[in-house]
Design an enzyme around this catalytic site. Structure first.
Site, PDB file in Angstrom:
ATOM      1  N   TYR A  56      -2.412   0.230  10.281  1.00 44.88           N
ATOM      2  CA  TYR A  56      -2.565  -0.455   8.989  1.00 44.88           C
ATOM      3  C   TYR A  56      -1.265  -0.324   8.174  1.00 44.88           C
ATOM      4  O   TYR A  56      -0.714  -1.326   7.700  1.00 44.88           O
ATOM      5  CB  TYR A  56      -3.753   0.141   8.216  1.00 44.88           C
ATOM      6  CG  TYR A  56      -3.820  -0.305   6.766  1.00 44.88           C
ATOM      7  CD1 TYR A  56      -4.192  -1.606   6.428  1.00 44.88           C
ATOM      8  CD2 TYR A  56      -3.507   0.584   5.729  1.00 44.88           C
ATOM      9  CE1 TYR A  56      -4.246  -2.013   5.099  1.00 44.88           C
ATOM     10  CE2 TYR A  56      -3.563   0.179   4.404  1.00 44.88           C
ATOM     11  CZ  TYR A  56      -3.923  -1.112   4.087  1.00 44.88           C
ATOM     12  OH  TYR A  56      -3.966  -1.510   2.770  1.00 44.88           O
ATOM     13  N   THR A 102       0.795  -1.228   0.000  1.00 47.30           N
ATOM     14  CA  THR A 102       0.000   0.000   0.000  1.00 47.30           C
ATOM     15  C   THR A 102       0.830   1.282   0.000  1.00 47.30           C
ATOM     16  O   THR A 102       1.961   1.305   0.505  1.00 47.30           O
ATOM     17  CB  THR A 102      -0.919  -0.002   1.251  1.00 47.30           C
ATOM     18  OG1 THR A 102      -1.586   1.253   1.351  1.00 47.30           O
ATOM     19  CG2 THR A 102      -0.118  -0.218   2.534  1.00 47.30           C
ATOM     20  N   TRP A 138      -5.664   3.501  -3.059  1.00 42.91           N
ATOM     21  CA  TRP A 138      -7.018   4.041  -3.264  1.00 42.91           C
ATOM     22  C   TRP A 138      -7.837   3.117  -4.180  1.00 42.91           C
ATOM     23  O   TRP A 138      -8.381   3.553  -5.200  1.00 42.91           O
ATOM     24  CB  TRP A 138      -6.929   5.447  -3.859  1.00 42.91           C
ATOM     25  CG  TRP A 138      -6.372   6.507  -2.957  1.00 42.91           C
ATOM     26  CD1 TRP A 138      -5.396   6.352  -2.009  1.00 42.91           C
ATOM     27  CD2 TRP A 138      -6.751   7.891  -2.915  1.00 42.91           C
ATOM     28  NE1 TRP A 138      -5.145   7.561  -1.390  1.00 42.91           N
ATOM     29  CE2 TRP A 138      -5.957   8.519  -1.929  1.00 42.91           C
ATOM     30  CE3 TRP A 138      -7.666   8.657  -3.622  1.00 42.91           C
ATOM     31  CZ2 TRP A 138      -6.069   9.865  -1.637  1.00 42.91           C
ATOM     32  CZ3 TRP A 138      -7.766  10.015  -3.342  1.00 42.91           C
ATOM     33  CH2 TRP A 138      -6.983  10.611  -2.352  1.00 42.91           C
TER      34      TRP A 138
HETATM   35  N1  LIG Z   1      -8.472  -1.064  -0.414  1.00 44.52           N
HETATM   36  C1  LIG Z   1      -7.580  -0.132  -0.712  1.00 44.52           C
HETATM   37  O1  LIG Z   1      -7.907   1.048  -0.923  1.00 44.52           O
HETATM   38  C2  LIG Z   1      -6.125  -0.502  -0.820  1.00 44.52           C
HETATM   39  C3  LIG Z   1      -5.194   0.543  -0.967  1.00 44.52           C
HETATM   40  C4  LIG Z   1      -3.846   0.213  -1.085  1.00 44.52           C
HETATM   41  C5  LIG Z   1      -3.441  -1.113  -1.069  1.00 44.52           C
HETATM   42  N2  LIG Z   1      -4.363  -2.092  -0.902  1.00 44.52           N
HETATM   43  C6  LIG Z   1      -3.888  -3.472  -0.835  1.00 44.52           C
HETATM   44  O2  LIG Z   1      -4.445  -4.195  -1.919  1.00 44.52           O
HETATM   45  C7  LIG Z   1      -4.637  -5.556  -1.519  1.00 44.52           C
HETATM   46  C8  LIG Z   1      -6.077  -5.958  -1.775  1.00 44.52           C
HETATM   47  O3  LIG Z   1      -6.930  -5.114  -0.992  1.00 44.52           O
HETATM   48  P1  LIG Z   1      -8.525  -5.136  -1.156  1.00 44.52           P
HETATM   49  O4  LIG Z   1      -8.997  -3.737  -1.119  1.00 44.52           O
HETATM   50  O5  LIG Z   1      -8.894  -6.030  -2.279  1.00 44.52           O
HETATM   51  O6  LIG Z   1      -8.930  -5.842   0.234  1.00 44.52           O
HETATM   52  P2  LIG Z   1     -10.362  -6.316   0.722  1.00 44.52           P
HETATM   53  O7  LIG Z   1     -11.392  -6.009  -0.305  1.00 44.52           O
HETATM   54  O8  LIG Z   1     -10.531  -5.807   2.116  1.00 44.52           O
HETATM   55  O9  LIG Z   1     -10.198  -7.903   0.767  1.00 44.52           O
HETATM   56  C9  LIG Z   1      -9.373  -8.505   1.723  1.00 44.52           C
HETATM   57  C10 LIG Z   1      -9.390 -10.009   1.548  1.00 44.52           C
HETATM   58  O10 LIG Z   1      -8.665 -10.584   2.636  1.00 44.52           O
HETATM   59  C11 LIG Z   1      -9.443 -11.642   3.168  1.00 44.52           C
HETATM   60  N3  LIG Z   1      -9.184 -11.878   4.589  1.00 44.52           N
HETATM   61  C12 LIG Z   1      -9.125 -10.965   5.579  1.00 44.52           C
HETATM   62  N4  LIG Z   1      -8.963 -11.595   6.762  1.00 44.52           N
HETATM   63  C13 LIG Z   1      -8.916 -12.940   6.497  1.00 44.52           C
HETATM   64  C14 LIG Z   1      -8.772 -14.129   7.290  1.00 44.52           C
HETATM   65  N5  LIG Z   1      -8.663 -14.088   8.633  1.00 44.52           N
HETATM   66  N6  LIG Z   1      -8.752 -15.336   6.665  1.00 44.52           N
HETATM   67  C15 LIG Z   1      -8.901 -15.429   5.322  1.00 44.52           C
HETATM   68  N7  LIG Z   1      -9.055 -14.348   4.532  1.00 44.52           N
HETATM   69  C16 LIG Z   1      -9.066 -13.131   5.116  1.00 44.52           C
HETATM   70  C17 LIG Z   1     -10.870 -11.181   2.972  1.00 44.52           C
HETATM   71  O11 LIG Z   1     -11.738 -12.286   3.114  1.00 44.52           O
HETATM   72  P3  LIG Z   1     -13.272 -12.039   3.614  1.00 44.52           P
HETATM   73  O12 LIG Z   1     -13.975 -11.472   2.422  1.00 44.52           O
HETATM   74  O13 LIG Z   1     -13.719 -13.432   3.975  1.00 44.52           O
HETATM   75  O14 LIG Z   1     -13.193 -11.096   4.758  1.00 44.52           O
HETATM   76  C18 LIG Z   1     -10.788 -10.638   1.550  1.00 44.52           C
HETATM   77  O15 LIG Z   1     -10.861 -11.674   0.618  1.00 44.52           O
HETATM   78  C19 LIG Z   1      -4.207  -5.631  -0.062  1.00 44.52           C
HETATM   79  O16 LIG Z   1      -2.862  -6.020   0.010  1.00 44.52           O
HETATM   80  C20 LIG Z   1      -4.338  -4.194   0.421  1.00 44.52           C
HETATM   81  O17 LIG Z   1      -3.493  -3.923   1.525  1.00 44.52           O
HETATM   82  C21 LIG Z   1      -5.700  -1.827  -0.781  1.00 44.52           C
END
Ligand SMILES: NC(=O)c1ccc[n+]([C@@H]2O[C@H](COP(=O)([O-])OP(=O)(O)OC[C@H]3O[C@@H](n4cnc5c(N)ncnc54)[C@H](OP(=O)(O)O)[C@@H]3O)[C@@H](O)[C@H]2O)c1
Length: 304
Positions: free
Chosen positions: A133, A109, A158
């Protein structure tokens, strides 16, 4: 299974990015998902032993980790869980990757940076996260590096898309409910469509696939690359762009971060420089406005 169709083990298939990766990775191999709901293999990542057992059972050619604890504000009070998912688990994937010679593709991130900068952040700029985070995600990067597993890390920012919890969907809901909204106008980043991240990641992986069906990162092993949409926006500009493509009437008042206190501090400026990815793999995402237009077009088409 033939050698040309390697097994790709995808973690986080139900997330914004994981949902897209499940589709884009399908051209590179047989994708098996591991997670809690609707996965090919049930896996709760809070259970350390389960990950070990699953990876030993499946012996995939590649692990792709799209899981994360992404609740930025809640992480301030759920530090243990945030570190478990964002750092410890990544270290365990690295340990398994090193032991079993399985490369790992991982995502991180823009929140690893402080936010004090006058130009887009480069990969080797000093991280200084301001939130639990961000700190836990940085610890995950470091744990993967220390594991000596063959790996690549793609830092994005984002993230939004048609599914999951994200700013686009929140704004669309609020526009329908409210006539006037206050939106932070002094934090800058690059709104990035989850589809484009997944497609770019898969293009990178395609270049790392050998004719024998293995994934090898070669000279890029251990590297971090930035992968975000081009351009930059404040949350207010992003909201305004969403509003312009929506039928709702709403007035968006720009406010400062100070006027919208949150439990977690966020970087004021976390625009990332994507030149290294373009130079190494010839992959560059279009401007965030283009991504937003395409995402909204698809959502309209799907009747969302
Ligand atoms: N969202 C943003 O704006 C953003 C920004 C910068 C970087 N990123 C990075 O991009 C990547 C993808 O993010 P995203 O936005 O797609 O995340 P997300 O929509 O929050 O999805 C997170 C995933 O992790 C799984 N997870 C969480 N806890 C778990 C557990 N205990 N056991 C098994 N699975 C678990 C969730 O499963 P469940 O659905 O079952 O909870 C979901 O499939 C991450 O590395 C994040 O740090 C995201």
């Amino acid at each position: 299974m033939s050698e040309a169709s390697p097994l790709i083990l995808l973690f986080g298939h139900s997330g914004q990015l994981g949902w897209e990766l499940r589709r884009t990775l399908a051209t590179l191999g047989e994708v098996a998902t591991a997670g809690v709901d609707g996965a090919d293999h049930y896996l709760d990542l809070t259970d350390g032993a389960a990950l070990d057992v699953l990876v030993h059972d499946l012996r995939p050619a590649l692990m792709v980790n799209a899981t994360a604890y992404t609740a930025v504000d809640k992480a301030e009070t759920e530090e243990k869980l945030a570190y478990r998912i964002n750092a410890e688990v990544v270290g365990e994937m690295g340990r398994l990757g090193a032991e079993m010679d399985i490369p790992v593709l991982h995502f991180s991130t823009d929140y690893v940076f402080s936010g004090v900068a006058d130009r887009p952040w480069k990969e080797n700029d000093e991280p200084a996260p301001r939130s639990i985070y961000g700190k836990s995600k940085l610890a995950g990067e470091q744990a993967l590096f220390a594991s000596r597993a063959e790996h690549l890390i793609l830092r994005t920012a984002w993230v939004y898309g048609a599914r999951g919890r994200n700013f686009l969907l929140t704004m669309q809901r609020l526009f329908a409910e409210k006539d006037r909204l206050k939106v932070v106008a002094d934090q800058f980043g690059a709104p990035t469509w989850s589809r484009f991240i997944a497609e770019a990641a898969s293009q990178v992986l395609a270049q790392c696939k050998t004719p024998q069906g293995q994934f090898r990162f070669g000279r890029h092993d251990g590297q971090v690359f930035h992968l975000t949409a081009a351009g930059q926006a404040s949350w207010h500009e992003f909201a305004q762009a969403i509003l312009e493509q929506t039928a709702e009437d709403c007035v968006l008042d720009p406010i400062s971060t100070e006027q919208y206190p949150t439990p977690a501090a966020r970087p004021a400026y976390s625009v990332l420089d994507n030149d290294n990815l373009a130079a190494a793999f010839g992959v560059r995402l279009p401007h965030w406005r283009r991504g937003l237009a395409l995402c909204l077009e698809e959502m309209r088409d799907a009747g969302a």
